[in-house]
Design a protein around this motif. Structure first.
Motif, PDB file in Angstrom:
ATOM      1  N   LEU A 171      42.097  28.620   0.389  1.00  0.00           N
ATOM      2  CA  LEU A 171      41.887  27.416   1.181  1.00  0.00           C
ATOM      3  C   LEU A 171      41.622  26.251   0.236  1.00  0.00           C
ATOM      4  O   LEU A 171      40.620  26.240  -0.481  1.00  0.00           O
ATOM      5  CB  LEU A 171      40.727  27.596   2.147  1.00  0.00           C
ATOM      6  CG  LEU A 171      40.960  28.544   3.327  1.00  0.00           C
ATOM      7  CD1 LEU A 171      39.732  28.591   4.214  1.00  0.00           C
ATOM      8  CD2 LEU A 171      42.183  28.147   4.126  1.00  0.00           C
ATOM      9  N   LEU A 172      42.520  25.298   0.214  1.00  0.00           N
ATOM     10  CA  LEU A 172      42.370  24.114  -0.627  1.00  0.00           C
ATOM     11  C   LEU A 172      41.555  23.040   0.093  1.00  0.00           C
ATOM     12  O   LEU A 172      40.940  22.188  -0.541  1.00  0.00           O
ATOM     13  CB  LEU A 172      43.744  23.563  -1.000  1.00  0.00           C
ATOM     14  CG  LEU A 172      44.696  24.577  -1.654  1.00  0.00           C
ATOM     15  CD1 LEU A 172      46.065  23.953  -1.856  1.00  0.00           C
ATOM     16  CD2 LEU A 172      44.119  25.067  -2.964  1.00  0.00           C
ATOM     17  N   MET A 173      41.621  23.062   1.430  1.00  0.00           N
ATOM     18  CA  MET A 173      40.795  22.193   2.273  1.00  0.00           C
ATOM     19  C   MET A 173      40.436  22.994   3.508  1.00  0.00           C
ATOM     20  O   MET A 173      41.310  23.481   4.224  1.00  0.00           O
ATOM     21  CB  MET A 173      41.548  20.916   2.674  1.00  0.00           C
ATOM     22  CG  MET A 173      40.746  20.004   3.618  1.00  0.00           C
ATOM     23  SD  MET A 173      41.729  18.611   4.218  1.00  0.00           S
ATOM     24  CE  MET A 173      41.871  17.652   2.713  1.00  0.00           C
ATOM     25  N   ASP A 174      39.144  23.162   3.740  1.00  0.00           N
ATOM     26  CA  ASP A 174      38.698  23.906   4.918  1.00  0.00           C
ATOM     27  C   ASP A 174      39.111  23.181   6.196  1.00  0.00           C
ATOM     28  O   ASP A 174      39.407  21.975   6.173  1.00  0.00           O
ATOM     29  CB  ASP A 174      37.178  24.068   4.885  1.00  0.00           C
ATOM     30  CG  ASP A 174      36.710  25.062   3.835  1.00  0.00           C
ATOM     31  OD1 ASP A 174      37.496  25.968   3.498  1.00  0.00           O
ATOM     32  OD2 ASP A 174      35.584  24.911   3.339  1.00  0.00           O
ATOM     33  N   PRO A 175      39.136  23.901   7.325  1.00  0.00           N
ATOM     34  CA  PRO A 175      39.491  23.239   8.592  1.00  0.00           C
ATOM     35  C   PRO A 175      38.693  21.964   8.809  1.00  0.00           C
ATOM     36  O   PRO A 175      37.460  21.946   8.660  1.00  0.00           O
ATOM     37  CB  PRO A 175      39.154  24.309   9.638  1.00  0.00           C
ATOM     38  CG  PRO A 175      39.386  25.602   8.923  1.00  0.00           C
ATOM     39  CD  PRO A 175      38.913  25.352   7.521  1.00  0.00           C
ATOM     40  N   MET A 176      39.418  20.891   9.151  1.00  0.00           N
ATOM     41  CA  MET A 176      38.800  19.575   9.309  1.00  0.00           C
ATOM     42  C   MET A 176      39.400  18.902  10.534  1.00  0.00           C
ATOM     43  O   MET A 176      40.628  18.808  10.675  1.00  0.00           O
ATOM     44  CB  MET A 176      39.047  18.716   8.068  1.00  0.00           C
ATOM     45  CG  MET A 176      38.469  17.314   8.150  1.00  0.00           C
ATOM     46  SD  MET A 176      38.855  16.286   6.690  1.00  0.00           S
ATOM     47  CE  MET A 176      40.608  15.954   6.960  1.00  0.00           C
ATOM     48  N   GLN A 177      38.544  18.455  11.415  1.00  0.00           N
ATOM     49  CA  GLN A 177      39.014  17.744  12.597  1.00  0.00           C
ATOM     50  C   GLN A 177      39.395  16.326  12.214  1.00  0.00           C
ATOM     51  O   GLN A 177      38.679  15.653  11.462  1.00  0.00           O
ATOM     52  CB  GLN A 177      37.954  17.735  13.692  1.00  0.00           C
ATOM     53  CG  GLN A 177      38.465  17.163  15.014  1.00  0.00           C
ATOM     54  CD  GLN A 177      37.544  17.459  16.178  1.00  0.00           C
ATOM     55  OE1 GLN A 177      36.654  18.304  16.072  1.00  0.00           O
ATOM     56  NE2 GLN A 177      37.759  16.776  17.286  1.00  0.00           N
TER      57      GLN A 177
END
Length: 265
Positions: free
Chosen positions: A95-101
Motif C-alpha cells: 500500500l503506497l497510500m492507505d484508503p483515503m476518502q
C-alpha cells in the motif's frame, strides 16, 4: 452511469510538474478540454471529451515539485476499498497510500503489485469514473507491463477475481484478465531486449484517436517521443509515446484493424 464491477478500469490520472504544459499537449493530441482546477483537492483538474469526464491531471503536492516523476495511473474499481486493501497486503502487494476518502467523490488508495507495478483503486461515491470510454478521446484499454509476470499473474486474479487467459503467440508472453465474459486488462512480460533496465514496470494506458498517424505527428511536433509504432493489429492501429514530461501512454485507432484475432487459451 452504472458503477463498474470490481477490478474493471474506472479512471486514470497523472501528475505533472508543468500542469499547463500537459493540458496544452493533451488538449492538442487527444482533443481534451479541461474543467476548473480544484484547489481544495490540490489543483486536481478533470479532462473532458465531448463534455464527458475521461481523465484528470494534477500538479505535484507542495514540497514535491522536484521529486515528481510524471506517469499515468490507472484506477481499478472496488465496491469495498478497505477489503481490497486487505487482499493487496495478503497477496504480497504494497500500500503506497492507505484508503483515503476524497470528499463525497469516493475513496481511493494507491498500491504496488509484488513486481513494482503501481495502480490505484477507486470506490465510487458521486464520482463513478469514466463518463466516456472505448471511443476517440477516451480510455480504451490498458496492460500491466511487468518484468515479473508470474507474480502479476498470481497477484491480480487473487485481488480482483480475474480469470486469466493466455494469448497464443510465440513472440510475446501476454495474458488477458477477464471478469466474466469481459476482457478488462492485459498483462505483458517486459523482455530485456525491448525494455532497457531504467524503464520501470508500469500500466500502459491506451487512449483512442481518430487517426493514429495524425496523433503521433501532433505528439512529436509538441515535444513528445515516439517509442514504438505506428503498428497495425487486429485491435487497431496503435503507437506508444511519451509526452514532453516523460509520461508513457499509447494511442490507438480502433476503427483501423488488420489481421486475424489471436487465439487465447
Amino acid at each position: 452511469m452504472a458503477v463498474p464491477p470490481d477490478g474493471a478500469p474506472c479512471w486514470a490520472d497523472a501528475t505533472f510538474a508543468d500542469l499547463e504544459g500537459a493540458k496544452s499537449f493533451y488538449g492538442d493530441v487527444l482533443g481534451w478540454t479541461f474543467g476548473e482546477s480544484k484547489p481544495e483537492f490540490g489543483g486536481y483538474t478533470e479532462a473532458y471529451s465531448d463534455g464527458k469526464a475521461v481523465a484528470a491531471l494534477a500538479p505535484p503536492m507542495p514540497g514535491q515539485e522536484d521529486d515528481t516523476t510524471s506517469a499515468w495511473c490507472l484506477y481499478l474499481a472496488s465496491s469495498d476499498v478497505n477489503a481490497t486493501a486487505g487482499r493487496i497486503r495478503d497477496n504480497g502487494g504494497t500500500l503506497l497510500m492507505d484508503p483515503m476518502q476524497v470528499g463525497d467523490f469516493g475513496t481511493m488508495l494507491l498500491a504496488g503489485d509484488p513486481g513494482g507495478v503501481t495502480f490505484g483503486v477507486w470506490q465510487a461515491g458521486s464520482h463513478e469514473g469514466f463518463e466516456k470510454r472505448g471511443e476517440p478521446g477516451s480510455f480504451c484499454w490498458a496492460e500491466v507491463f511487468t518484468r515479473e509476470p508470474q507474480k502479476a499473474d498470481a497477484f491480480f486474479p487473487a485481488v480482483f477475481s480475474y480469470e486469466a487467459k493466455r494469448m497464443e503467440d510465440d513472440q510475446i508472453d501476454f495474458k488477458l484478465f477477464n471478469l466474466g465474459d469481459d476482457t478488462v486488462l492485459g498483462r505483458m512480460a517486459m523482455r530485456d531486449a525491448d525494455f532497457p533496465p531504467q524503464i520501470p514496470p508500469y500500466i500502459n494506458i491506451y487512449f483512442g484517436v481518430d487517426d493514429c498517424d495524425a496523433a503521433v505527428a501532433k505528439a512529436t511536433a509538441r515535444g513528445g517521443t515516439l517509442r514504438f509504432g505506428p503498428m497495425d493489429s487486429p485491435f487497431g492501429r496503435f503507437a506508444a509515446l511519451t509526452d514532453p514530461q516523460e509520461a508513457a501512454f499509447t494511442v490507438i485507432d480502433m476503427s483501423t484493424t488488420k489481421g486475424e484475432m489471436p487465439k487465447v487459451t
